[in-house]
Design a protein around this motif. Structure first.
Motif, PDB file in Angstrom:
ATOM      1  N   GLN A 186      -9.021  -7.495  13.140  1.00 13.05           N
ATOM      2  CA  GLN A 186      -8.466  -7.581  11.790  1.00 13.05           C
ATOM      3  C   GLN A 186      -8.200  -6.184  11.215  1.00 13.05           C
ATOM      4  N   LEU A 187      -9.136  -5.273  11.444  1.00 15.42           N
ATOM      5  CA  LEU A 187      -8.934  -3.904  10.975  1.00 15.42           C
ATOM      6  C   LEU A 187      -7.753  -3.251  11.705  1.00 15.42           C
ATOM      7  N   GLY A 188      -7.612  -3.554  12.997  1.00 13.84           N
ATOM      8  CA  GLY A 188      -6.490  -3.018  13.761  1.00 13.84           C
ATOM      9  C   GLY A 188      -5.151  -3.519  13.245  1.00 13.84           C
ATOM     10  N   LYS A 189      -5.083  -4.798  12.913  1.00 12.06           N
ATOM     11  CA  LYS A 189      -3.843  -5.355  12.368  1.00 12.06           C
ATOM     12  C   LYS A 189      -3.516  -4.732  11.014  1.00 12.06           C
ATOM     13  N   LEU A 190      -4.551  -4.524  10.210  1.00 10.82           N
ATOM     14  CA  LEU A 190      -4.338  -3.890   8.907  1.00 10.82           C
ATOM     15  C   LEU A 190      -3.838  -2.460   9.080  1.00 10.82           C
ATOM     16  N   ALA A 191      -4.435  -1.724  10.008  1.00 11.62           N
ATOM     17  CA  ALA A 191      -4.005  -0.347  10.253  1.00 11.62           C
ATOM     18  C   ALA A 191      -2.575  -0.309  10.777  1.00 11.62           C
ATOM     19  N   SER A 192      -2.233  -1.245  11.656  1.00  8.88           N
ATOM     20  CA  SER A 192      -0.877  -1.303  12.192  1.00  8.88           C
ATOM     21  C   SER A 192       0.139  -1.606  11.091  1.00  8.88           C
ATOM     22  N   PHE A 193      -0.209  -2.541  10.218  1.00  8.20           N
ATOM     23  CA  PHE A 193       0.699  -2.893   9.120  1.00  8.20           C
ATOM     24  C   PHE A 193       0.884  -1.715   8.168  1.00  8.20           C
ATOM     25  N   ALA A 194      -0.212  -1.023   7.856  1.00  7.28           N
ATOM     26  CA  ALA A 194      -0.131   0.119   6.942  1.00  7.28           C
ATOM     27  C   ALA A 194       0.701   1.242   7.551  1.00  7.28           C
ATOM     28  N   ALA A 195       0.469   1.531   8.826  1.00  8.98           N
ATOM     29  CA  ALA A 195       1.221   2.602   9.485  1.00  8.98           C
ATOM     30  C   ALA A 195       2.704   2.267   9.566  1.00  8.98           C
ATOM     31  N   THR A 196       3.022   1.001   9.860  1.00  7.33           N
ATOM     32  CA  THR A 196       4.421   0.586   9.935  1.00  7.33           C
ATOM     33  C   THR A 196       5.097   0.680   8.579  1.00  7.33           C
ATOM     34  N   SER A 197       4.386   0.294   7.526  1.00 14.04           N
ATOM     35  CA  SER A 197       4.947   0.352   6.171  1.00 14.04           C
ATOM     36  C   SER A 197       5.222   1.787   5.748  1.00 14.04           C
ATOM     37  N   VAL A 198       4.278   2.669   6.034  1.00 15.30           N
ATOM     38  CA  VAL A 198       4.458   4.082   5.672  1.00 15.30           C
ATOM     39  C   VAL A 198       5.643   4.675   6.434  1.00 15.30           C
ATOM     40  N   LEU A 199       5.727   4.348   7.725  1.00 17.57           N
ATOM     41  CA  LEU A 199       6.842   4.856   8.514  1.00 17.57           C
ATOM     42  C   LEU A 199       8.174   4.335   7.982  1.00 17.57           C
TER      43      LEU A 199
END
Length: 871
Positions: A405-418
């Motif tokens: 769950q933390l990995g999915k959250l980190a992936s979503f945040a990184a994708t949004s920032v990019l």
């Protein structure tokens, strides 16, 4: 009067200078076709010549063992391959190239068919737009390309009826194609799920409760649910860092030994190696030793270590309460379970992961297990489809629910920032296509264009090129983000990466490019009133038609340049041949320093190329009725890509890790959204054109698409946009038609039972399932030895030294007599070879450990060309 004349002359000269730096859409499009069309034609003709001159590079599936296919036997002619590849039926293509490849080709074909309808519309839309009545609103439009778009129609024109009719044709046919393709897809998907593949008989179980975390207990859990006769085995992975390290070290020792043997076989000289006297020290004294002796000893020790570790860890996985270790030479005693756990790596090796694979004997049982809830606690005993055994990411298998769950959250945040920061280069590149806009925003470019007017067309041609280059970096970056989510296989990575790439293509390459001239003001307007996005798009999109046609042309051209001639793989293979090990066949086939040999092609990047198709479809849907020339461009690109990719699937890319067309389902969901967005945009454009009478006619087409979207796709984010009065109809349609994806995802019970009945009368062999999901480190051979070609009959003397050179007792003398006889007629021919063999036998005297090799007598015999060695 003189001052006024001078002022007038200066003003007129300035206007003329400005006119010379303005380039029309017609000129931009013409220059694009000339530049990139010329590059395309040159590279294409060069490739057609190269593929016939170098078939081993451009038809590797015709000769490389393991990926050979009968489809690649006929390489076709110089140009005839373009149409002859379409003569290969889909059944053969699916069997040899995989369902993913067939789905991709059919997706491209669907784009071509929709473009064909757009070209049909173009025939009568062009004169309708071009001959529109003059008005003060359109009197400034003089460019030929712009006059052939909806921008040339004045507000309230009755000719907007033609736009509505064209929209019915395009979107109506698109929905028909999606429906027909779904019928085909479901049939082929079920056929794929019926195949006797390990993944179709297996499920992956995540978040296993502690009371079931070993092979035996997990198997009993599912045996209770489905019957013991239906469960073949269960595999709970273990943490294996020490074993994996030991296996890697053993593989390194084996490679080094085989390399030393190959050198010995090549020149007859025993190679030497500088080994550290104390291995525990990072930097220590080194001594020169015999390579064959040294690495044979290393391999023997590594074999003992790996064999013992595997035995202990297999006992742990099975849930044994007492673990025995093979008796050692030093003590002759066995160790208890606790001491054995310490032996295999202490607290590292042997730790059980909270996940596992369950293999069933019946394909229907596996399908039923996928669709059932197995535990009362949310997320516990979560069942997902098992990937191909070779495609499993074993490093992610043991990740806990919290970690995922933390990995999915980190992936979503990184994708949004990019995505936010990606707006900057995308909007800048798009602004370069509109020189007047970029002059207003960037002063130094305004001065540059005034000083050097010839740079204007250069920048306008480079704008789409920069977009394509930057987009080429996205798959690499987004794949790294996807790995944060803990995917269990390459198929999951591809699916998640594709969704991210498609979002970037729609948001960045399309929408941001469309409103790039006032991107920040547009964002502020959207924040104030989200409905403003429709007006923004409706205002901006007609002016960007030429730019998007440029992007489609450049993307297709660059894709062809890198795909067909295989520039990158060829350069990497050439470098690998220069700097990589090449003594043995095994070495020549291995990737070295990240460089792959030409015989080992990288997998086809389905997420990357499918996301490009999303952009093509988005451009086609929006501009098919706004700028009728667009379908002609997309149609030609789709037509060529059909031939190109089908050719590559047949001759280059093997069908590794076939997902059964999973990406196609994701693509259709996104395309349904694209259709809806395109129709809403066209609706906004009609509103700007004050087509009040025509808008009610257009709404039914929009409604049909919405119903199709909500029926096939589980209600998306677009619901708040629509009229509340349609909510009941939308929910009903969603309930009726949302089964398409579900039916395609799983194998129906009836078909599973039919498949089981067909196998019941046959003696079904379960060997292909047993051990299929054992971890690679646990599944390796307990002991390995050098390749037979390096120690075979022809070099029996050498094999004898390798076998006896590392004698653990070290105190026995080795006696060997190399006997051979040569017939008179073959003596001269074989004399040199046998002389070398005799010399190697003499060199063995120095290589034996505490032993002496006595060569008492050598009589050389050759019987039918083979060297016979008698000890």
């Amino acid at each position: 009067l003189d001052d006024e004349a001078v002022s007038s002359t200066v003003h007129r000269a300035m206007e003329e200078e400005e006119e010379t730096t303005e380039f029309s859409d017609s000129q931009i499009l013409r220059d694009t076709l000339i530049i990139y069309g010329g590059i395309f034609a040159g590279v294409f003709l060069l490739y057609c010549w190269l593929r016939l001159r170098h078939p081993k590079t451009y038809a590797i599936r015709n000769w490389v063992e393991g990926i050979q296919t009968e489809l690649a036997k006929d390489q076709f002619g110089f140009l005839s391959w373009l149409w002859k590849v379409h003569g290969i039926n889909e059944e053969d293509l699916m069997n040899e190239c995989g369902m993913d490849a067939v789905c991709f080709v059919r997706t491209v074909r669907m784009g071509f068919r929709i473009s064909a309808v757009g070209v049909f519309n173009m025939i009568w839309l062009l004169p309708v737009y071009y001959t529109a009545e003059e008005s003060s609103e359109t009197e400034d439009i003089t460019d030929t390309v712009v006059k052939m778009t909806i921008a040339h129609l004045p507000s309230g024109s009755s000719r907007l009826y033609a736009t509505i009719i064209a929209a019915y044709f395009v979107f109506g046919y698109a929905m028909y194609l999606i429906y027909e393709e779904f019928t085909w897809y479901i049939e082929m998907r079920h056929k794929f799920l019926r195949k006797t593949l390990p993944k179709n008989y297996t499920v992956f179980c995540r978040n296993i409760p502690k009371e079931y975390q070993n092979n035996e207990l997990l198997e009993k859990f599912f045996a209770r649910s489905f019957g013991a006769e239906n469960v073949l085995e269960a595999r709970v992975p273990l943490k294996l860092p020490q074993l994996e390290k030991a296996v890697a070290e053993r593989e390194e020792a084996l490679d080094n030994l085989e390399h030393a043997l190959a050198m010995f076989q090549k020149d007859g000289q025993r190679p030497s190696y500088k080994a550290k006297q104390d291995k525990k020290k990072f930097c220590g004294k080194k001594e020169e030793v015999d390579s064959i002796e040294y690495f044979s000893h290393e391999l023997e020790e590594a074999n003992d270590d790996v064999q013992t570790r595997i035995g202990n860890l297999q006992a742990i996985a099975s849930g044994s309460s007492h673990l025995e270790e093979p008796a050692t030479k030093e003590t002759g005693k066995s160790r208890s379970f606790k001491s054995a756990m310490s032996f295999v790596g202490g607290s590292e090796d042997g730790q059980v992961y909270p996940s596992g694979f369950v293999v069933f004997k019946k394909i229907g049982t596996a399908s039923a297990a996928l669709q059932m809830v197995h535990h009362q606690q949310p997320f516990a005993m979560e069942i997902v489809e098992a990937p191909d055994p070779d495609a499993v990411f074993w490093g992610n298998i043991g990740r806990t629910h919290k970690d995922l769950q933390l990995g999915k959250l980190a992936s979503f945040a990184a994708t949004s920032v990019l995505c936010i920061f990606w707006t900057i280069p995308m909007s800048f590149f798009a602004s370069l296509s509109n020189v007047e806009a970029v002059r207003e925003d960037i002063d130094f470019l305004d001065d540059l264009f005034n000083d050097y007017p010839g740079l204007v067309p250069v920048f306008e041609q480079l704008a789409p090129f920069f977009v394509v280059i930057f987009n080429a970096m996205l798959p690499i970056i987004l794949e790294k983000f996807t790995l944060l989510e803990g995917p269990i296989s390459s198929g999951v990575v591809a699916s998640s990466t594709f969704v991210k790439l498609a979002a970037f293509m729609i948001i960045q390459t399309f929408f941001v490019s469309a409103i790039s001239g006032s991107i920040f003001q547009a964002i502020n307007d959207i924040i104030d009133d989200w409905t403003e996005i429709i007006d923004l798009l409706a205002n901006a999109l007609p002016a960007q038609g030429t730019y998007f046609m440029q992007i489609v042309i450049v993307t297709t051209t660059m894709g062809m340049i890198f795909e067909l001639p295989r520039l990158v793989p060829a350069i990497m293979a050439a470098l690998r041949n220069c700097i990589g090990p090449n003594l043995t066949e095994k070495e020549r086939k291995k990737t070295a320093f990240g460089l792959r040999p030409i015989t080992d092609p990288s997998p086809f990047l389905f997420p990357k190329f499918t996301s490009q198709l999303v952009l093509y479809f988005m451009v086609l849907f929006v501009y098919a009725v706004i700028s009728p020339l667009t379908p002609l461009i997309t149609g030609m690109c789709f037509l060529f890509m059909m031939s190109m990719h089908k050719h590559q699937f047949i001759f280059i890319y093997p069908a590794h890790f076939d997902s059964g067309g999973k990406l196609w389902a994701n693509f259709i969901q996104i395309i349904l959204s694209c259709m809806l967005i395109a129709q809403i945009t066209i609706l906004g454009l009609l509103g700007l054109k004050k087509a009040g009478k025509q808008i009610p006619i257009f709404i039914p087409a929009l409604g049909v698409t919405i119903l199709g979207l909500l029926g096939l796709k589980k209600a998306g984010k677009q619901i708040p946009i629509f009229i509340p009065l349609l909510v009941i109809s939308i929910l009903f349609s969603m309930y009726i038609r949302q089964m398409h994806f579900r039916v395609a995802q799983y194998l129906p019970t009836h078909e599973a039972l039919t498949e089981e009945d067909s196998l019941r009368d046959k003696e079904f062999d379960f060997n292909f399932l047993r051990g299929a999901y054992v971890q690679p480190a646990l599944g390796v051979d307990a002991r390995v030895s050098p390749d037979d070609s390096l120690t075979g009959e022809k070099e029996a003397a050498l094999a004898d030294f390798v076998e006896k050179g590392v004698d653990k007792q070290g105190d026995a003398d080795i006696e060997q007599t190399v006997t051979a006889a040569v017939t008179e007629e073959d003596k001269d021919e074989k004399g040199e070879e046998n002389e070398i063999l005799f010399e190697r036998a003499e060199e063995g005297n120095q290589g034996a450990d505490k032993g002496a090799v006595a060569v008492d007598e050598a009589v050389i015999e050759v019987d039918e060309g083979a060297v016979e060695v008698t000890p």
